[in-house]
Scaffold this motif. Structure first.
Motif, PDB file in Angstrom:
ATOM      1  N   GLU A   7       0.827  -1.210   0.000  1.00 35.55           N
ATOM      2  CA  GLU A   7       0.000   0.000   0.000  1.00 35.55           C
ATOM      3  C   GLU A   7       0.864   1.264   0.000  1.00 35.55           C
ATOM      4  OE1 GLU A   7      -4.136  -1.650   1.952  1.00 35.55           O
ATOM      5  OE2 GLU A   7      -2.784  -0.514   3.250  1.00 35.55           O
ATOM      6  N   GLU A   8       1.998   1.217   0.684  1.00 30.74           N
ATOM      7  CA  GLU A   8       2.894   2.367   0.670  1.00 30.74           C
ATOM      8  C   GLU A   8       3.422   2.635  -0.737  1.00 30.74           C
ATOM      9  OE1 GLU A   8       6.023   2.293   3.532  1.00 30.74           O
ATOM     10  OE2 GLU A   8       4.749   1.491   5.126  1.00 30.74           O
ATOM     11  N   ILE A   9       3.818   1.575  -1.423  1.00 33.22           N
ATOM     12  CA  ILE A   9       4.348   1.716  -2.786  1.00 33.22           C
ATOM     13  C   ILE A   9       3.267   2.248  -3.724  1.00 33.22           C
ATOM     14  CG2 ILE A   9       5.212   0.421  -4.781  1.00 33.22           C
ATOM     15  CD1 ILE A   9       6.619  -1.447  -2.761  1.00 33.22           C
ATOM     16  N   MET A  10       2.053   1.706  -3.594  1.00 35.25           N
ATOM     17  CA  MET A  10       0.953   2.187  -4.432  1.00 35.25           C
ATOM     18  C   MET A  10       0.626   3.633  -4.096  1.00 35.25           C
ATOM     19  SD  MET A  10      -2.841   0.518  -5.095  1.00 35.25           S
ATOM     20  CE  MET A  10      -2.211  -0.865  -6.060  1.00 35.25           C
ATOM     21  N   GLY A  11       0.675   3.993  -2.827  1.00 34.57           N
ATOM     22  CA  GLY A  11       0.418   5.369  -2.423  1.00 34.57           C
ATOM     23  C   GLY A  11       1.447   6.324  -3.017  1.00 34.57           C
ATOM     24  N   ASP A  12       2.717   5.910  -3.002  1.00 33.20           N
ATOM     25  CA  ASP A  12       3.775   6.742  -3.596  1.00 33.20           C
ATOM     26  C   ASP A  12       3.532   6.916  -5.097  1.00 33.20           C
ATOM     27  OD1 ASP A  12       5.036   7.000  -1.170  1.00 33.20           O
ATOM     28  OD2 ASP A  12       6.467   5.371  -1.535  1.00 33.20           O
ATOM     29  N   ALA A  13       3.104   5.827  -5.757  1.00 33.33           N
ATOM     30  CA  ALA A  13       2.829   5.893  -7.190  1.00 33.33           C
ATOM     31  C   ALA A  13       1.668   6.833  -7.490  1.00 33.33           C
ATOM     32  CB  ALA A  13       2.542   4.492  -7.731  1.00 33.33           C
ATOM     33  N   LEU A  14       0.613   6.745  -6.694  1.00 33.10           N
ATOM     34  CA  LEU A  14      -0.551   7.611  -6.897  1.00 33.10           C
ATOM     35  C   LEU A  14      -0.182   9.085  -6.716  1.00 33.10           C
ATOM     36  CD1 LEU A  14      -3.275   5.517  -5.026  1.00 33.10           C
ATOM     37  CD2 LEU A  14      -3.187   5.969  -7.488  1.00 33.10           C
ATOM     38  N   LYS A  15       0.665   9.364  -5.737  1.00 32.60           N
ATOM     39  CA  LYS A  15       1.092  10.747  -5.514  1.00 32.60           C
ATOM     40  C   LYS A  15       1.903  11.259  -6.697  1.00 32.60           C
ATOM     41  CE  LYS A  15       3.397  13.717  -2.126  1.00 32.60           C
ATOM     42  NZ  LYS A  15       4.088  13.770  -0.803  1.00 32.60           N
ATOM     43  N   LYS A  16       2.782  10.398  -7.201  1.00 32.19           N
ATOM     44  CA  LYS A  16       3.631  10.784  -8.333  1.00 32.19           C
ATOM     45  C   LYS A  16       2.807  10.953  -9.606  1.00 32.19           C
ATOM     46  CE  LYS A  16       7.771   9.319 -10.862  1.00 32.19           C
ATOM     47  NZ  LYS A  16       8.836   8.277 -10.967  1.00 32.19           N
ATOM     48  N   LEU A  17       1.824  10.067  -9.827  1.00 31.45           N
ATOM     49  CA  LEU A  17       1.010  10.129 -11.034  1.00 31.45           C
ATOM     50  C   LEU A  17       0.058  11.323 -11.012  1.00 31.45           C
ATOM     51  CD1 LEU A  17       0.317   6.297 -11.284  1.00 31.45           C
ATOM     52  CD2 LEU A  17       1.530   7.655 -13.003  1.00 31.45           C
ATOM     53  N   ASN A  18      -0.369  11.694  -9.781  1.00 31.88           N
ATOM     54  CA  ASN A  18      -1.175  12.907  -9.595  1.00 31.88           C
ATOM     55  C   ASN A  18      -2.442  12.924 -10.453  1.00 31.88           C
ATOM     56  OD1 ASN A  18      -1.670  15.391  -8.322  1.00 31.88           O
ATOM     57  ND2 ASN A  18      -0.745  16.547 -10.011  1.00 31.88           N
ATOM     58  N   TRP A  19      -3.107  11.789 -10.526  1.00 32.94           N
ATOM     59  CA  TRP A  19      -4.385  11.730 -11.248  1.00 32.94           C
ATOM     60  C   TRP A  19      -5.458  12.460 -10.450  1.00 32.94           C
ATOM     61  CZ3 TRP A  19      -3.712   5.781 -11.228  1.00 32.94           C
ATOM     62  CH2 TRP A  19      -2.820   5.395 -12.235  1.00 32.94           C
ATOM     63  N   SER A  20      -6.486  12.900 -11.130  1.00 34.81           N
ATOM     64  CA  SER A  20      -7.644  13.467 -10.444  1.00 34.81           C
ATOM     65  C   SER A  20      -8.279  12.373  -9.585  1.00 34.81           C
ATOM     66  CB  SER A  20      -8.654  13.987 -11.477  1.00 34.81           C
ATOM     67  OG  SER A  20      -9.834  14.405 -10.834  1.00 34.81           O
ATOM     68  N   ARG A  21      -8.526  12.663  -8.315  1.00 34.48           N
ATOM     69  CA  ARG A  21      -8.998  11.622  -7.377  1.00 34.48           C
ATOM     70  C   ARG A  21     -10.334  11.026  -7.795  1.00 34.48           C
ATOM     71  NH1 ARG A  21      -9.927   7.751  -5.284  1.00 34.48           N
ATOM     72  NH2 ARG A  21      -9.783   7.095  -3.111  1.00 34.48           N
ATOM     73  N   ASP A  22     -11.146  11.777  -8.538  1.00 35.07           N
ATOM     74  CA  ASP A  22     -12.446  11.236  -8.944  1.00 35.07           C
ATOM     75  C   ASP A  22     -12.364  10.402 -10.220  1.00 35.07           C
ATOM     76  OD1 ASP A  22     -11.983  13.240 -10.763  1.00 35.07           O
ATOM     77  OD2 ASP A  22     -13.814  14.356 -10.358  1.00 35.07           O
ATOM     78  N   SER A  23     -11.138  10.097 -10.686  1.00 31.02           N
ATOM     79  CA  SER A  23     -10.982   9.329 -11.920  1.00 31.02           C
ATOM     80  C   SER A  23     -10.518   7.894 -11.687  1.00 31.02           C
ATOM     81  CB  SER A  23      -9.993  10.033 -12.869  1.00 31.02           C
ATOM     82  OG  SER A  23      -8.665   9.976 -12.358  1.00 31.02           O
ATOM     83  N   TYR A  24     -10.296   7.523 -10.418  1.00 28.61           N
ATOM     84  CA  TYR A  24      -9.849   6.153 -10.135  1.00 28.61           C
ATOM     85  C   TYR A  24     -10.388   5.691  -8.779  1.00 28.61           C
ATOM     86  CZ  TYR A  24      -6.362   8.284  -7.029  1.00 28.61           C
ATOM     87  OH  TYR A  24      -5.748   8.988  -6.026  1.00 28.61           O
ATOM     88  N   LEU A  25     -10.327   4.379  -8.568  1.00 26.33           N
ATOM     89  CA  LEU A  25     -10.787   3.768  -7.322  1.00 26.33           C
ATOM     90  C   LEU A  25      -9.652   2.973  -6.688  1.00 26.33           C
ATOM     91  CD1 LEU A  25     -13.211   3.381  -9.663  1.00 26.33           C
ATOM     92  CD2 LEU A  25     -14.458   2.641  -7.639  1.00 26.33           C
ATOM     93  N   VAL A  26      -9.571   3.054  -5.373  1.00 27.40           N
ATOM     94  CA  VAL A  26      -8.578   2.301  -4.609  1.00 27.40           C
ATOM     95  C   VAL A  26      -9.299   1.493  -3.535  1.00 27.40           C
ATOM     96  CG1 VAL A  26      -6.688   2.471  -2.948  1.00 27.40           C
ATOM     97  CG2 VAL A  26      -6.673   3.902  -4.990  1.00 27.40           C
ATOM     98  N   SER A  27      -8.879   0.250  -3.382  1.00 24.88           N
ATOM     99  CA  SER A  27      -9.473  -0.574  -2.321  1.00 24.88           C
ATOM    100  C   SER A  27      -8.390  -1.100  -1.399  1.00 24.88           C
ATOM    101  CB  SER A  27     -10.247  -1.756  -2.920  1.00 24.88           C
ATOM    102  OG  SER A  27      -9.364  -2.689  -3.523  1.00 24.88           O
ATOM    103  N   SER A  28      -8.801  -1.366  -0.168  1.00 25.82           N
ATOM    104  CA  SER A  28      -7.959  -2.078   0.778  1.00 25.82           C
ATOM    105  C   SER A  28      -8.808  -3.174   1.407  1.00 25.82           C
ATOM    106  CB  SER A  28      -7.423  -1.137   1.860  1.00 25.82           C
ATOM    107  OG  SER A  28      -6.558  -1.847   2.748  1.00 25.82           O
ATOM    108  N   LYS A  29      -8.133  -4.091   2.079  1.00 20.34           N
ATOM    109  CA  LYS A  29      -8.849  -5.184   2.747  1.00 20.34           C
ATOM    110  C   LYS A  29      -8.321  -5.318   4.171  1.00 20.34           C
ATOM    111  CE  LYS A  29      -7.893  -8.057  -0.742  1.00 20.34           C
ATOM    112  NZ  LYS A  29      -7.578  -7.142  -1.880  1.00 20.34           N
ATOM    113  N   VAL A  30      -9.239  -5.581   5.085  1.00 18.29           N
ATOM    114  CA  VAL A  30      -8.892  -5.658   6.496  1.00 18.29           C
ATOM    115  C   VAL A  30      -9.136  -7.060   7.039  1.00 18.29           C
ATOM    116  CG1 VAL A  30     -11.206  -4.855   7.199  1.00 18.29           C
ATOM    117  CG2 VAL A  30      -9.279  -4.607   8.785  1.00 18.29           C
ATOM    118  N   PHE A  31      -8.194  -7.573   7.770  1.00 20.91           N
ATOM    119  CA  PHE A  31      -8.339  -8.803   8.548  1.00 20.91           C
ATOM    120  C   PHE A  31      -7.003  -9.129   9.222  1.00 20.91           C
ATOM    121  CE2 PHE A  31      -8.635 -13.187   9.785  1.00 20.91           C
ATOM    122  CZ  PHE A  31      -9.966 -13.356  10.108  1.00 20.91           C
ATOM    123  N   TRP A  32      -5.927  -9.235   8.398  1.00 20.65           N
ATOM    124  CA  TRP A  32      -4.608  -9.582   8.925  1.00 20.65           C
ATOM    125  C   TRP A  32      -3.736  -8.328   8.983  1.00 20.65           C
ATOM    126  CZ3 TRP A  32      -6.498 -12.788   4.792  1.00 20.65           C
ATOM    127  CH2 TRP A  32      -6.961 -14.050   5.198  1.00 20.65           C
ATOM    128  N   GLY A  33      -3.779  -7.607  10.102  1.00 19.99           N
ATOM    129  CA  GLY A  33      -3.038  -6.358  10.174  1.00 19.99           C
ATOM    130  C   GLY A  33      -1.702  -6.443  10.896  1.00 19.99           C
TER     131      GLY A  33
END
Length: 297
Positions: free
Chosen positions: A25-51
Motif C-alpha cells: 500500500e505504501e508503494i501504491m500510495g507513492d505511485a498515486l502521488k507521483k502520477l497525480n491523477w484526479s482523485r475522482d478518476s480512479y478507485l482504490v481498495s484495501s482489505k482488512v483482517f490480517w493487520g
C-alpha cells in the motif's frame, strides 16, 4: 504498470493491509502521488483482517476495522478509500459489529463502499438482512476466487445474491496462480511462482492428486487454446469476463509485458462462442449444479 493500466481505461486498483505487511500500500500510495491523477478518476481498495501479530491487529472487530482503515489511509496518503473489504469472515466477531464499524467509516467519509471477500452466501445474506433491519449500509461487492478450475462459489453458491441484492464481484486469481498460463506444462520454470521458496505451499498443493488433475486439465485447455489461435492466458481471462456476474477481473501482473499481454484478452472474448465454451466444459468437467431455491418448490 499503473500508468499503463490507467491509460488503457483501468481505474480500479486493489490492495490489502496484509500484502507485504503494508508495504504494498505504501508503494501504491507513492505511485498515486507521483502520477497525480484526479482523485475522482480512479478507485482504490484495501482489505482488512490480517493487520499484524498482536491480537488487536487482526479480525473484523470494531477496533481493528477502524484502526486498519486509518492505517491504510496513511500508507496510501489518501483521504478516503473507495472500497474497503472484509478480507475473510471472522467467526469471533458478530457480523452486526462489523456492519456498525463499516457504517461508521462511511459516515465519517473515510470509505465510500464496503464489501466482503470469500464470505459464504449465508454470511453475506445475514449482512444484508441486518443492514436493512438496523438501517446500516450493506455490503456492495464480494471478492471471490474465480477461474476455470475454481467455479462453485461464484456460479452456484452466490447465484441467488446477484439479482436479490445487486451484489457485484471483483474476482481474483483468474489464472489460478499461473497454472492457467500454460507455463507449467513441462515442469516448473526457473523464476516462476511455484519455483520460489515463499510459495512452497502452493507447489505442495499441486503435488497432491487433486493438484495433478488440475495441471492435466490446464494442459488440455492449453492445447484447445492453441487450436483456436489463442494462448491459454487469453482463453482463461476471456472466459472469466464472459460471466455476466463478474464485475471486474483482478490482474496480478509483476511485469509490464505481462500486463500488456493480459489486456489483449479483451480482444478475444468474441471468439468464445457456444461451441468453444462447450469444448471447455468437456475438458474441465466441473460445471456446478444449478442452485435450487427450495422456497419456490
Amino acid at each position: 504498470m499503473m500508468s499503463y493500466a490507467y491509460d488503457q481505461g483501468i481505474n480500479f486498483f486493489d490492495n490489502a493491509e496484509v500484502y507485504a505487511d503494508g508495504l504494498s500500500e505504501e508503494i501504491m500510495g507513492d505511485a498515486l502521488k507521483k502520477l497525480n491523477w484526479s482523485r475522482d478518476s480512479y478507485l482504490v481498495s484495501s482489505k482488512v483482517f490480517w493487520g499484524g501479530d498482536k491480537p488487536t491487529q487482526k479480525g473484523l472487530n470494531r477496533k481493528h476495522v477502524i484502526e486498519g482503515c486509518n492505517n491504510a489511509l496513511k500508507r496510501f496518503k489518501l483521504d478516503y478509500l473507495d472500497l474497503y473489504y472484509c478480507h475473510r469472515p471472522d467467526v469471533d466477531t458478530p457480523i452486526i459489529e462489523t456492519l456498525r464499524a463499516m457504517d461508521t467509516l462511511i459516515q465519517q467519509g473515510k470509505i465510500l463502499y464496503w464489501g466482503t471477500s470469500e464470505w459464504s452466501s449465508e454470511q453475506i445474506t445475514e449482512a444484508y438482512t441486518l443492514a436493512e433491519r438496523y438501517h446500516l449500509t450493506p455490503p456492495t461487492v464480494e471478492q471471490p476466487q474465480y477461474n476455470l478450475l475454481h467455479r462453485e462459489r461464484v456460479e452456484r453458491e452466490y447465484s441467488p445474491l446477484y439479482e436479490k441484492y445487486g451484489m457485484g464481484t471483483t474476482t481474483w486469481s483468474p489464472l489460478s496462480s499461473g497454472i492457467l498460463t500454460g507455463k507449467y506444462g513441462q515442469g516448473i520454470p526457473e523464476g516462476s511462482r511455484l519455483s520460489l521458496e515463499k510459495f512452497s505451499w502452493l507447489k505442495e498443493m499441486y503435488d497432491t492428486p487433486e493438484g495433478k488433475v488440475k495441471l492435466k486439465i490446464a494442459n488440455e485447455l492449453h492445447e484447445l487454446a492453441i487450436k483456436k489461435g489463442l494462448t491459454l492466458t487469453h482463453l482463461s481471462l476471456a472466459w472469466c469476463l464472459k460471466n455476466q456476474n463478474v464485475s471486474s477481473v483482478i490482474l496480478g501482473a509483476s511485469r509490464l509485458e505481462q500486463l500488456e499481454d493480459n489486456l489483449k484478452a479483451l480482444d478475444f472474448i468474441h471468439l468464445l462462442d457456444d461451441e468453444l465454451m462447450e469444448s471447455i466444459e468437456v475438458i474441465t468437467n466441473n460445471r456446478p449444479e444449478p442452485h435450487i431455491d427450495w422456497k419456490k418448490h
